[in-house]
Design an enzyme around this catalytic site. Structure first.
Site, short mmCIF file in Angstrom:
data_model
loop_
_atom_site.label_atom_id
_atom_site.label_comp_id
_atom_site.label_asym_id
_atom_site.label_seq_id
_atom_site.Cartn_x
_atom_site.Cartn_y
_atom_site.Cartn_z
N ALA A 132 2.59 10.86 14.56
CA ALA A 132 1.99 10.39 15.81
C ALA A 132 2.35 11.28 17.00
O ALA A 132 1.79 11.14 18.08
CB ALA A 132 2.46 8.96 16.08
N HIS A 228 3.46 8.34 24.12
CA HIS A 228 4.71 9.04 23.77
C HIS A 228 4.90 10.17 24.78
O HIS A 228 4.00 11.00 24.95
CB HIS A 228 4.62 9.67 22.38
CG HIS A 228 4.24 8.70 21.31
ND1 HIS A 228 5.11 7.74 20.85
CD2 HIS A 228 3.10 8.53 20.61
CE1 HIS A 228 4.52 7.03 19.91
NE2 HIS A 228 3.29 7.48 19.75
N1 LIG Z 1 5.44 9.57 11.27
C1 LIG Z 1 4.67 8.84 12.05
O1 LIG Z 1 4.41 9.19 13.22
C2 LIG Z 1 4.07 7.56 11.52
C3 LIG Z 1 3.05 6.94 12.23
C4 LIG Z 1 2.49 5.78 11.70
C5 LIG Z 1 2.97 5.23 10.51
N2 LIG Z 1 3.99 5.85 9.86
C6 LIG Z 1 4.55 5.27 8.63
O2 LIG Z 1 3.65 5.44 7.56
C7 LIG Z 1 3.83 4.37 6.63
C8 LIG Z 1 2.48 3.82 6.20
O3 LIG Z 1 1.77 3.29 7.32
P1 LIG Z 1 0.45 2.40 7.10
O4 LIG Z 1 -0.15 2.17 8.44
O5 LIG Z 1 -0.39 2.99 6.03
O6 LIG Z 1 1.09 1.04 6.57
P2 LIG Z 1 0.40 -0.08 5.68
O7 LIG Z 1 1.29 -1.27 5.79
O8 LIG Z 1 -1.05 -0.23 6.01
O9 LIG Z 1 0.48 0.51 4.19
C9 LIG Z 1 1.68 0.71 3.48
C10 LIG Z 1 1.34 0.58 1.99
O10 LIG Z 1 2.45 0.99 1.21
C11 LIG Z 1 2.63 0.04 0.13
N3 LIG Z 1 4.03 0.07 -0.30
C12 LIG Z 1 5.08 -0.59 0.24
N4 LIG Z 1 6.20 -0.27 -0.42
C13 LIG Z 1 5.86 0.62 -1.38
C14 LIG Z 1 6.59 1.31 -2.39
N5 LIG Z 1 7.92 1.14 -2.51
N6 LIG Z 1 5.92 2.15 -3.21
C15 LIG Z 1 4.59 2.33 -3.08
N7 LIG Z 1 3.84 1.68 -2.15
C16 LIG Z 1 4.47 0.83 -1.31
C17 LIG Z 1 2.21 -1.28 0.76
O11 LIG Z 1 1.91 -2.25 -0.22
C18 LIG Z 1 1.01 -0.85 1.57
O12 LIG Z 1 -0.14 -0.79 0.75
C19 LIG Z 1 4.75 3.35 7.30
O13 LIG Z 1 6.08 3.44 6.79
C20 LIG Z 1 4.75 3.77 8.75
O14 LIG Z 1 5.98 3.47 9.39
C21 LIG Z 1 4.53 7.02 10.33
#
Ligand SMILES: NC(=O)c1ccc[n+]([C@@H]2O[C@H](COP(=O)([O-])OP(=O)(O)OC[C@H]3O[C@@H](n4cnc5c(N)ncnc54)[C@H](O)[C@@H]3O)[C@@H](O)[C@H]2O)c1
Length: 275
Positions: A132, A228
């Site tokens: 992000a 941010h």
């Molecule tokens: N780096 C960044 O700037 C940034 C920005 C946004 C989101 N993220 C991260 O990315 C990740 C995903 O975000 P999202 O919006 O897709 O979330 P989301 O909740 O829509 O999807 C996450 C998916 O992962 C699955 N999951 C959970 N634990 C798991 C495991 N151990 N093994 C496999 N699958 C698993 C869940 O069932 C769900 O389908 C989150 O951890 C979020 O914090 C990072």
């Protein structure tokens, strides 16, 4: 890069498949998805059709071992902090380069050390995407020159702080003007506000580290989205960044720019010139 592994099957994974489907350079033979144990039916339902738009074969696994049997060239983690801890080290030890989106997981020093040790043991690397945030290239270069300070401010509408300790400090529902409710190190911020930890953790890892990176968290009724801002002072360059994230339609907590940041990381491996 012909065989792409994806951990997770939520908002980012689905959007990522849609974005990758639009790039003519990508020539995949397989998409392999690692689901949480017991959730494979849900994962299959959610993602198969989209993944088939980017590769002729799609496979779903619920163990790291089965996932590794698909021999992915590159894995993209877009699941949860738990997935980083539980699945990523074994992939790295098996020599599979892994892109991590749930970067807040590395605020735990033990997990950061385990990721580093696993990558070394496997002769590969974990790649942390900017996600992000932007300007990570300049910050990481400044780190080599020597950093004096990095101060990050996260400004979000009050509703975006629901379900966090901010609720115990502020009356979010009736907030009429901006209120700063946290100042501290990136490690303290990531620990107290794990759902908002990714950006603070990314800045910390790229720049001054978890303990020297300063973080301010603000609830602001006038904020047009997730803002941010960060300021860097270093021996090479001083700069200020401000990014206004646009929320993803299916998960308001995720900025859509994160999906494009991961897509860039993958597409750079397929493009003749990487930028
Ligand atoms: N780096 C960044 O700037 C940034 C920005 C946004 C989101 N993220 C991260 O990315 C990740 C995903 O975000 P999202 O919006 O897709 O979330 P989301 O909740 O829509 O999807 C996450 C998916 O992962 C699955 N999951 C959970 N634990 C798991 C495991 N151990 N093994 C496999 N699958 C698993 C869940 O069932 C769900 O389908 C989150 O951890 C979020 O914090 C990072």
């Amino acid at each position: 890069m012909r065989r792409l592994g994806i951990i997770g099957y939520g908002n980012i994974a689905a959007m990522l498949c849609d974005v990758l489907a639009t790039d003519p350079n990508l020539d995949l033979e397989l998409v392999s998805v690692l689901a949480r144990p017991g959730r494979i039916d849900h994962a299959t339902e959610a993602l198969r059709e989209k993944a088939l738009n980017i590769a002729p074969e799609v496979d779903f696994s619920e163990s790291v071992k089965a996932f590794l049997d698909d021999a992915p060239d590159l894995v993209v983690e877009c699941a949860t902090h738990h997935a980083v801890r539980d699945s990523v080290p074994a992939l790295l030890r098996a020599g599979v380069e892994t892109v991590i989106a749930s970067i807040g997981a590395l605020a735990d020093a033990e997990i950061e050390a385990e990721i580093a040790a696993s990558a070394r043991a496997g002769g590969t690397r974990a790649v942390l995407v900017p996600g992000a945030i932007g300007g990570i290239d300049a910050l990481a270069a400044a780190k080599i020159a020597g950093i004096e300070s990095v101060t990050y401010t996260s400004r979000k509408p009050p509703a975006a702080w629901r379900g966090t300790p901010a609720e115990d400090i502020l009356d979010l529902a009736s907030l009429a003007e901006e209120a700063e409710f946290f100042t501290g190190s990136a490690r303290e911020a990531a620990t107290a506000y794990p759902k908002n930890a990714n950006v603070a953790a990314t800045l910390a890892l790229a720049g001054a580290g978890f303990d020297a990176t300063r973080v301010r968290l603000i609830a602001d009724p006038a904020a047009p989205g997730n803002i941010h801002e960060y300021e860097v002072r270093s021996n090479a360059v001083n700069f200020t960044m401000r990014l206004e994230g646009k929320a993803s339609p299916d998960n308001p907590k995720t900025s859509v720019s994160t999906v494009y940041s991961i897509a860039r990381e993958i597409l750079n491996r397929a493009a003749p010139i990487a930028v």
